[in-house]
Design an enzyme around this catalytic site. Structure first.
Site, short mmCIF file in Angstrom:
data_model
loop_
_atom_site.label_atom_id
_atom_site.label_comp_id
_atom_site.label_asym_id
_atom_site.label_seq_id
_atom_site.Cartn_x
_atom_site.Cartn_y
_atom_site.Cartn_z
N ASN A 133 -124.54 -44.01 45.16
CA ASN A 133 -123.72 -45.20 44.86
C ASN A 133 -122.51 -44.72 44.08
O ASN A 133 -122.65 -44.34 42.92
CB ASN A 133 -124.57 -46.19 44.04
CG ASN A 133 -123.74 -47.34 43.49
OD1 ASN A 133 -122.60 -47.56 43.91
ND2 ASN A 133 -124.33 -48.09 42.56
N TRP A 134 -121.37 -44.76 44.74
CA TRP A 134 -120.16 -44.24 44.10
C TRP A 134 -119.56 -45.21 43.09
O TRP A 134 -118.59 -44.87 42.40
CB TRP A 134 -119.12 -43.88 45.15
CG TRP A 134 -119.37 -42.56 45.84
CD1 TRP A 134 -120.40 -41.69 45.59
CD2 TRP A 134 -118.57 -41.96 46.86
NE1 TRP A 134 -120.28 -40.59 46.39
CE2 TRP A 134 -119.17 -40.72 47.18
CE3 TRP A 134 -117.41 -42.35 47.55
CZ2 TRP A 134 -118.65 -39.87 48.17
CZ3 TRP A 134 -116.89 -41.50 48.52
CH2 TRP A 134 -117.50 -40.28 48.82
N LYS A 135 -120.08 -46.46 43.06
CA LYS A 135 -119.49 -47.48 42.16
C LYS A 135 -117.98 -47.52 42.39
O LYS A 135 -117.54 -47.34 43.53
CB LYS A 135 -119.89 -47.18 40.71
CG LYS A 135 -121.40 -46.96 40.58
CD LYS A 135 -121.92 -46.94 39.20
CE LYS A 135 -123.44 -46.73 39.25
NZ LYS A 135 -124.06 -46.81 37.94
N HIS A 144 -127.29 -54.87 42.36
CA HIS A 144 -127.20 -53.80 41.35
C HIS A 144 -127.06 -54.43 39.96
O HIS A 144 -126.44 -55.47 39.80
CB HIS A 144 -126.01 -52.89 41.67
CG HIS A 144 -126.02 -51.64 40.86
ND1 HIS A 144 -125.54 -51.62 39.57
CD2 HIS A 144 -126.48 -50.39 41.13
CE1 HIS A 144 -125.70 -50.38 39.09
NE2 HIS A 144 -126.27 -49.63 40.02
N GLU A 190 -125.18 -53.75 37.62
CA GLU A 190 -123.79 -54.00 37.21
C GLU A 190 -123.28 -55.30 37.81
O GLU A 190 -122.48 -56.00 37.19
CB GLU A 190 -122.92 -52.79 37.58
CG GLU A 190 -123.23 -51.61 36.66
CD GLU A 190 -123.09 -50.24 37.29
OE1 GLU A 190 -122.42 -50.10 38.32
OE2 GLU A 190 -123.69 -49.29 36.72
N GLU A 200 -134.16 -49.57 39.13
CA GLU A 200 -133.15 -48.95 38.26
C GLU A 200 -133.24 -49.57 36.87
O GLU A 200 -132.67 -50.65 36.64
CB GLU A 200 -131.75 -49.17 38.83
CG GLU A 200 -131.54 -48.55 40.19
CD GLU A 200 -130.08 -48.17 40.42
OE1 GLU A 200 -129.84 -47.08 40.91
OE2 GLU A 200 -129.19 -48.97 40.07
N GLY A 217 -126.32 -44.36 33.84
CA GLY A 217 -125.10 -43.82 33.26
C GLY A 217 -125.25 -43.39 31.80
O GLY A 217 -124.27 -43.09 31.13
N SER A 241 -129.61 -42.05 36.03
CA SER A 241 -129.41 -40.68 35.55
C SER A 241 -130.22 -39.64 36.33
O SER A 241 -130.72 -38.69 35.76
CB SER A 241 -129.71 -40.59 34.04
OG SER A 241 -128.80 -41.40 33.31
N GLY A 246 -126.05 -42.41 40.99
CA GLY A 246 -124.68 -42.81 40.66
C GLY A 246 -123.81 -41.60 40.43
O GLY A 246 -123.38 -40.91 41.37
N GLY A 247 -123.56 -41.28 39.16
CA GLY A 247 -122.61 -40.23 38.78
C GLY A 247 -122.80 -38.92 39.52
O GLY A 247 -121.82 -38.30 39.95
P1 13P Z 1 -126.32 -43.03 37.31
O1 13P Z 1 -127.00 -42.08 38.25
O2 13P Z 1 -124.88 -42.69 37.06
O3 13P Z 1 -127.11 -43.24 36.06
O4 13P Z 1 -126.28 -44.46 38.07
C1 13P Z 1 -127.45 -44.96 38.63
C2 13P Z 1 -127.09 -46.14 39.44
O5 13P Z 1 -126.74 -47.18 38.93
C3 13P Z 1 -127.14 -46.01 40.91
O6 13P Z 1 -127.01 -47.24 41.53
#
Ligand code: 13P
Length: 244
Positions: A4-6, A90, A92, A162, A168, A208, A229-230
């Site tokens: 997930n590149w956000k 998600h 967020e 999650e 993050g 993470s 994510g990251g």
């Molecule tokens: P991180 O891997 O950056 O913690 O993000 C997880 C996430 O929200 C994937 O959807």
């Protein structure tokens, strides 16, 4: 294994990512691989991944097919752009954009109607975990967001657990904590949809996930994959997660 590149990368950066990433996962046949870039990059991602095993997804959709809904995109539009997957609910979206369990259900139904495969996210906040409410929160999110699907619809979705406090932050849930939460979710699936469905539904862990902790997480039989994510933004980092 889904990334997930956000809200990161533009179209040129998207093409550049896949140029480096695809050769590194060319022999990975043990899992499905999906990248979910910002919607504006879907055409670049679809073009770059053509002929590969890597799938492309969106990060959200609206539940109407079209209409006067400025700023929204629909399932049929995502599908027509060549994506196959969509992340829904998600944390967020829940925290910053008013997503609720009821709208998660609407979006999931709309995604399925458009022929997309939903990755539906659930997970508790830190205060909820500290208050011992993890099971109650997961139960509520499942009951409100997913239990309203038909068995046929439910069979097509992927769930992502999650925990919000692990996203993050560099604080991964331990493999045991993640597996415990997955068991809670799977028990709800069994109660609502039966044992066969509970055994076959894929539950991803997200929060993470990095090249150096993915192996321990994936060693848990309860954990079927990762939503990253990251660490999905950099080709060799995500490739080493895929190739754990
Ligand atoms: P991180 O891997 O950056 O913690 O993000 C997880 C996430 O929200 C994937 O959807």
């Amino acid at each position: 294994m889904a990334g997930n590149w956000k809200m990161f990368k533009n179209p040129a950066e998207t093409s550049a990512f896949f140029e480096k990433f695809l050769p590194q996962v060319a022999s990975a046949t043990h899992c499905e691989i999906v990248l979910c870039p910002p919607a504006i990059n879907i055409p670049a991602a679809v073009a770059a991944t053509a002929g590969s095993r890597v799938g492309v997804g969106a990060q959200n959709l609206y539940w109407k097919n079209e209409g006067a809904f400025t700023g929204e995109i629909s399932g049929p539009m995502i599908k027509a752009a060549g994506a196959e997957w969509v992340i829904i609910g998600h944390s967020e979206r829940r925290q910053f954009f008013g997503e609720t369990d009821a709208t998660v259900l609407e979006r999931t139904k709309a995604a399925l109607a458009a022929g997309l495969k939903p990755i539906v996210c659930v997970g508790e906040m830190l205060a909820e975990r500290e208050a011992g409410e993890t099971e109650a929160v997961l139960t509520q999110q499942f009951d409100g967001g997913l239990a309203g699907l038909t068995p046929e619809q439910f069979a097509q979705i992927v769930i992502a657990y999650e925990p919000v406090w692990a996203i993050g932050t560099g604080k991964t849930a331990t493999p045991e904590m993640a597996a415990d939460a997955h068991r809670i979710i799977r028990a709800r699936v069994e109660a609502k949809f039966g044992g066969n469905t509970a055994a076959s539904v894929r539950i991803l862990y997200g929060g993470s996930v990095k090249p150096d902790n993915v192996k321990g997480l994936m060693a848990q039989p309860e954990i079927d994959g990762a939503l990253v994510g990251g660490a999905s933004l950099e080709p060799s980092s995500f490739a080493s997660i895929v190739n754990f």
